[in-house]
Design an enzyme around this catalytic site. Structure first.
Site, PDB file in Angstrom:
ATOM      1  N   LYS A 193      -3.331  -5.869  11.083  1.00  0.00           N
ATOM      2  CA  LYS A 193      -3.478  -5.837  12.540  1.00  0.00           C
ATOM      3  C   LYS A 193      -4.707  -5.022  12.926  1.00  0.00           C
ATOM      4  O   LYS A 193      -5.539  -5.451  13.709  1.00  0.00           O
ATOM      5  CB  LYS A 193      -2.202  -5.255  13.169  1.00  0.00           C
ATOM      6  CG  LYS A 193      -2.292  -5.118  14.668  1.00  0.00           C
ATOM      7  CD  LYS A 193      -1.005  -4.598  15.273  1.00  0.00           C
ATOM      8  CE  LYS A 193      -1.235  -4.315  16.751  1.00  0.00           C
ATOM      9  NZ  LYS A 193      -0.065  -3.780  17.430  1.00  0.00           N
ATOM     10  N   LYS A 220      -1.261   9.763   6.162  1.00  0.00           N
ATOM     11  CA  LYS A 220      -2.507   9.012   5.975  1.00  0.00           C
ATOM     12  C   LYS A 220      -3.701   9.957   5.996  1.00  0.00           C
ATOM     13  O   LYS A 220      -4.591   9.885   5.160  1.00  0.00           O
ATOM     14  CB  LYS A 220      -2.686   7.972   7.088  1.00  0.00           C
ATOM     15  CG  LYS A 220      -1.766   6.774   7.002  1.00  0.00           C
ATOM     16  CD  LYS A 220      -2.159   5.764   8.082  1.00  0.00           C
ATOM     17  CE  LYS A 220      -1.113   4.704   8.301  1.00  0.00           C
ATOM     18  NZ  LYS A 220      -1.385   3.837   9.422  1.00  0.00           N
ATOM     19  N   GLY A 244       3.144  -4.366  14.545  1.00  0.00           N
ATOM     20  CA  GLY A 244       2.976  -4.750  13.139  1.00  0.00           C
ATOM     21  C   GLY A 244       4.263  -5.315  12.549  1.00  0.00           C
ATOM     22  O   GLY A 244       4.259  -6.356  11.889  1.00  0.00           O
ATOM     23  N   ARG A 245       5.385  -4.641  12.790  1.00  0.00           N
ATOM     24  CA  ARG A 245       6.650  -5.091  12.172  1.00  0.00           C
ATOM     25  C   ARG A 245       7.278  -6.259  12.926  1.00  0.00           C
ATOM     26  O   ARG A 245       8.343  -6.722  12.544  1.00  0.00           O
ATOM     27  CB  ARG A 245       7.610  -3.909  12.025  1.00  0.00           C
ATOM     28  CG  ARG A 245       7.871  -3.120  13.285  1.00  0.00           C
ATOM     29  CD  ARG A 245       8.576  -1.795  12.984  1.00  0.00           C
ATOM     30  NE  ARG A 245       8.640  -0.935  14.155  1.00  0.00           N
ATOM     31  CZ  ARG A 245       7.692  -0.102  14.552  1.00  0.00           C
ATOM     32  NH1 ARG A 245       6.560  -0.016  13.861  1.00  0.00           N
ATOM     33  NH2 ARG A 245       7.842   0.654  15.625  1.00  0.00           N
ATOM     34  N   GLU A 249      -4.970   0.911   2.356  1.00  0.00           N
ATOM     35  CA  GLU A 249      -4.503   0.103   1.219  1.00  0.00           C
ATOM     36  C   GLU A 249      -5.109  -1.299   1.287  1.00  0.00           C
ATOM     37  O   GLU A 249      -5.646  -1.822   0.306  1.00  0.00           O
ATOM     38  CB  GLU A 249      -2.965  -0.033   1.238  1.00  0.00           C
ATOM     39  CG  GLU A 249      -2.201   1.232   0.897  1.00  0.00           C
ATOM     40  CD  GLU A 249      -1.875   2.064   2.119  1.00  0.00           C
ATOM     41  OE1 GLU A 249      -2.550   1.903   3.170  1.00  0.00           O
ATOM     42  OE2 GLU A 249      -0.950   2.888   2.033  1.00  0.00           O
ATOM     43  N   HIS A 305      27.566  -4.953  -9.143  1.00  0.00           N
ATOM     44  CA  HIS A 305      27.587  -4.369 -10.486  1.00  0.00           C
ATOM     45  C   HIS A 305      26.690  -3.142 -10.553  1.00  0.00           C
ATOM     46  O   HIS A 305      26.279  -2.730 -11.644  1.00  0.00           O
ATOM     47  CB  HIS A 305      27.167  -5.418 -11.507  1.00  0.00           C
ATOM     48  CG  HIS A 305      28.098  -6.592 -11.488  1.00  0.00           C
ATOM     49  ND1 HIS A 305      29.264  -6.628 -12.217  1.00  0.00           N
ATOM     50  CD2 HIS A 305      28.068  -7.737 -10.777  1.00  0.00           C
ATOM     51  CE1 HIS A 305      29.897  -7.773 -11.975  1.00  0.00           C
ATOM     52  NE2 HIS A 305      29.192  -8.460 -11.092  1.00  0.00           N
ATOM     53  N   GLU A 336      11.331   2.178  10.962  1.00  0.00           N
ATOM     54  CA  GLU A 336      10.053   2.491  11.619  1.00  0.00           C
ATOM     55  C   GLU A 336      10.212   2.384  13.139  1.00  0.00           C
ATOM     56  O   GLU A 336       9.535   3.077  13.892  1.00  0.00           O
ATOM     57  CB  GLU A 336       8.934   1.561  11.132  1.00  0.00           C
ATOM     58  CG  GLU A 336       7.539   2.113  11.400  1.00  0.00           C
ATOM     59  CD  GLU A 336       6.423   1.357  10.685  1.00  0.00           C
ATOM     60  OE1 GLU A 336       5.812   1.925   9.756  1.00  0.00           O
ATOM     61  OE2 GLU A 336       6.136   0.208  11.063  1.00  0.00           O
TER      62      GLU A 336
HETATM   63  O1  F6P Z   1       2.578   2.167   8.104  1.00  0.00           O
HETATM   64  C1  F6P Z   1       2.327   2.020   9.452  1.00  0.00           C
HETATM   65  C2  F6P Z   1       1.809   0.706   9.828  1.00  0.00           C
HETATM   66  O2  F6P Z   1       1.038   0.930  10.935  1.00  0.00           O
HETATM   67  C3  F6P Z   1       2.889  -0.332  10.102  1.00  0.00           C
HETATM   68  O3  F6P Z   1       3.449  -0.178  11.345  1.00  0.00           O
HETATM   69  C4  F6P Z   1       2.120  -1.592   9.929  1.00  0.00           C
HETATM   70  O4  F6P Z   1       2.960  -2.686   9.811  1.00  0.00           O
HETATM   71  C5  F6P Z   1       1.346  -1.276   8.679  1.00  0.00           C
HETATM   72  O5  F6P Z   1       0.991   0.082   8.833  1.00  0.00           O
HETATM   73  C6  F6P Z   1       0.130  -2.121   8.438  1.00  0.00           C
HETATM   74  O6  F6P Z   1      -0.790  -2.027   9.468  1.00  0.00           O
HETATM   75  P1  F6P Z   1      -1.986  -3.050   9.616  1.00  0.00           P
HETATM   76  O7  F6P Z   1      -1.413  -4.396   9.820  1.00  0.00           O
HETATM   77  O8  F6P Z   1      -2.779  -2.577  10.778  1.00  0.00           O
HETATM   78  O9  F6P Z   1      -2.782  -3.005   8.335  1.00  0.00           O
END
Ligand code: F6P
Length: 518
Positions: A204, A487, A261-262, A210, A378, A347
């Site tokens: 987003k 972060k 995002g979620r 990452e 199990h 979250e």
């Molecule tokens: O970990 C926090 C967060 O902002 C989530 O809410 C989101 O889904 C994820 O990081 C990834 O964010 P982006 O889509 O901006 O890379």
């Protein structure tokens, strides 16, 4: 301003009811005393049948919870979200994932004036994205689709691509790389050939460390392996199209800041799902979710499934004091559902202050966890049956199978049913080791078949249920400031790992830093 649940008169009445009766409720007696208990506490909603009767509540409790929800203005809070009001106050944003699944051609109700211009863009982007998905599906040269994203840009598409295996296009493999851990990307890259691979960089913000790191490494790998034509092999799914261009990715599908995002599975972030199941399948996913949105918008509160589940969540968390919920999907395709729901619930509602920033006097999000049944039986189900804590279980079962092994499916369904039965009835024994106390709660969600439409409805149900409990707790369920701290610290520690500078660090962090440097 809406009342929080603890500010309503019903809160005290529920407290008194819990102390006098609720904590003593015995499910076996409750069923014996009320021949209509199953009929009352079970219901159909679009694509989902829910049995909530094996839960530790009764009609009186539910009626009070419903009154409390009315007192908290749940209907007007719901309508404010659906209307596109700025309900995410800390980020000054509307929350309109429901708009993404509004079918084209459906007239906007008169009370949705502020979203009309966005809806045109939504459908134009959806059409473009689905047309692109179809070209990828038709392109036999592309055999591997790699989604690079994390959190909401990974969990939803990953969960859905696995869930819809029976609908997936043959001849293409789907990979999901989320972790900054290079082992993950490396393990995928070594299976790929650049000319046969499509990378989807899903973020987003297009700033998440990452995803940016994995995307850069994938680009470098592509070029080092003789890959040609980045515009054909890399696509960005983001609200920050310019940032993607700056990285050299010119094929882009956008979305908007009012998609959390979620909650972004329904946007361009859903492209891997659209490639997997096709435009029609993706539209069915949206259609199923929209059907649940309509149920949430129009059903009376007493037969509104997201409302009932959200109220049960509050009852369990704040009165019974249950601090977690276990989810056991009895379908291998739903194996990533618990991980997906973890982000959705924790979250969204893992907050300790209300919308005004006041410290909350009650507990909020439960810990959500789980594994598919029957595997979980199990492993950790022992604790559900005989552990010292009561852990509410949510079973998700699917009546029809999508494989030819009929006997397996009968056994699977029998196991799902047996677990919810065993948790409730228990098994008395004079031998303490063998004694199963029973009276342990479970909810049973049943889909007729696992299809794009039913999956859409199931996920929308869970989204709205989280919204309901969040509203009652007075939380902003749509921000996530807690994840920012780590972060920032990671950026600092990355430099310190390189330099060895431990100045000003606490002794533990400094000690570990030295060890990590080897
Ligand atoms: O970990 C926090 C967060 O902002 C989530 O809410 C989101 O889904 C994820 O990081 C990834 O964010 P982006 O889509 O901006 O890379």
């Amino acid at each position: 301003m809406h009342l929080r649940c603890d500010e309503t008169p019903q809160w005290q009445r529920l407290r008194a009811l819990y102390e006098a009766e609720g904590r003593l409720l015995d499910l076996r007696q409750a069923f014996a005393a009320d021949a209509q208990r199953f009929a009352h506490f079970s219901q159909a909603a679009p694509h989902v049948f829910a049995d909530c009767s094996k839960n530790l509540w009764d009609r009186q409790t539910e009626a009070l919870l419903l009154d409390m929800a009315r007192q908290c203005g749940i209907e007007s809070q719901r309508d404010a979200m659906l209307r596109g009001e700025t309900i995410n106050g800390t980020e000054q944003r509307a929350v309109l994932h429901t708009l993404l699944r509004r079918p084209p051609g459906l007239a906007l109700p008169g009370d949705l004036p502020c979203v009309a211009p966005d809806l045109v863009q939504v459908h134009a982007t959806l059409d473009a994205m689905l047309a692109f998905a179809e070209t990828v599906r038709a392109d036999e040269g592309i055999t591997d689709v790699v989604n690079i994203g994390i959190g909401g840009s990974d969990l939803g598409p990953h969960m859905a691509v696995l869930a819809l295996e029976a609908f997936r296009i043959p001849g293409k493999r789907f990979h999901f790389v989320s972790n900054i851990d290079g082992h993950e990307l490396h393990a995928v890259l070594r299976q790929l050939r650049p000319e046969r691979t499509l990378f989807l960089v899903a973020s987003k913000t297009f700033t998440t460390i990452e995803t940016m790191t994995n995307a850069r490494s994938a680009l470098a790998w592509f070029q080092s392996q003789g890959g040609q034509d980045v515009s054909r092999h890399f696509v960005a799914l983001t609200t920050h199209v310019e940032a993607a261009r700056a990285l050299g990715i010119t094929t882009t599908f956008g979305f908007w800041d009012w998609v959390g995002g979620r909650y972004s599975l329904w946007s361009a972030i859903g492209l891997p799902v659209a490639i997997a199941v096709g435009a029609e399948g993706f539209r069915s996913l949206l259609g199923g979710a929209h059907a649940m949105d309509e149920h949430f918008r129009t059903a009376p509160l007493a037969s509104n499934l997201p409302v009932r589940l959200g109220l049960l969540d509050v009852w369990y968390r704040n009165f019974h004091g249950f601090n977690n919920r276990c989810v056991a999907p009895y379908h291998a395709g739903l194996r990533r559902l618990p991980a997906y729901l973890q982000q959705l619930e924790m979250e969204s509602n893992g907050k300790r202050v209300d919308r005004q920033g006041r410290l909350l006097p009650m507990s909020t999000s439960p810990v959500l966890w789980g594994e598919p049944g029957s595997n979980g039986q199990h492993a950790f189900f022992q604790m559900l049956h005989q552990g010292s804590d009561v852990l509410p279980l949510e079973i998700v079962a699917v009546r029809q199978r999508a494989h030819p092994l009929a006997g397996h499916h009968q056994m699977l369904l029998a196991n799902a049913l047996a677990q919810s039965q065993a948790l409730m009835v228990g098994r008395p024994s004079t031998d303490g080791h063998r004694h199963c106390p029973g009276n342990r709660p479970s909810t049973f969600l049943l889909l007729d078949a696992l299809t794009p439409a039913s999956l859409g409805a199931l996920i929308a149900l869970q989204e709205h249920r989280v919204f309901v409990s969040g509203c009652l707790w007075g939380i902003n369920s749509f921000d996530q400031w807690g994840v920012e701290l780590g972060k920032g610290l990671a950026r600092d520690l990355e430099l310190r790992l390189a330099s060895g500078d431990a100045t000003g660090l606490d002794a533990s962090t400094a000690g570990l830093l030295q060890r990590l440097r080897g």
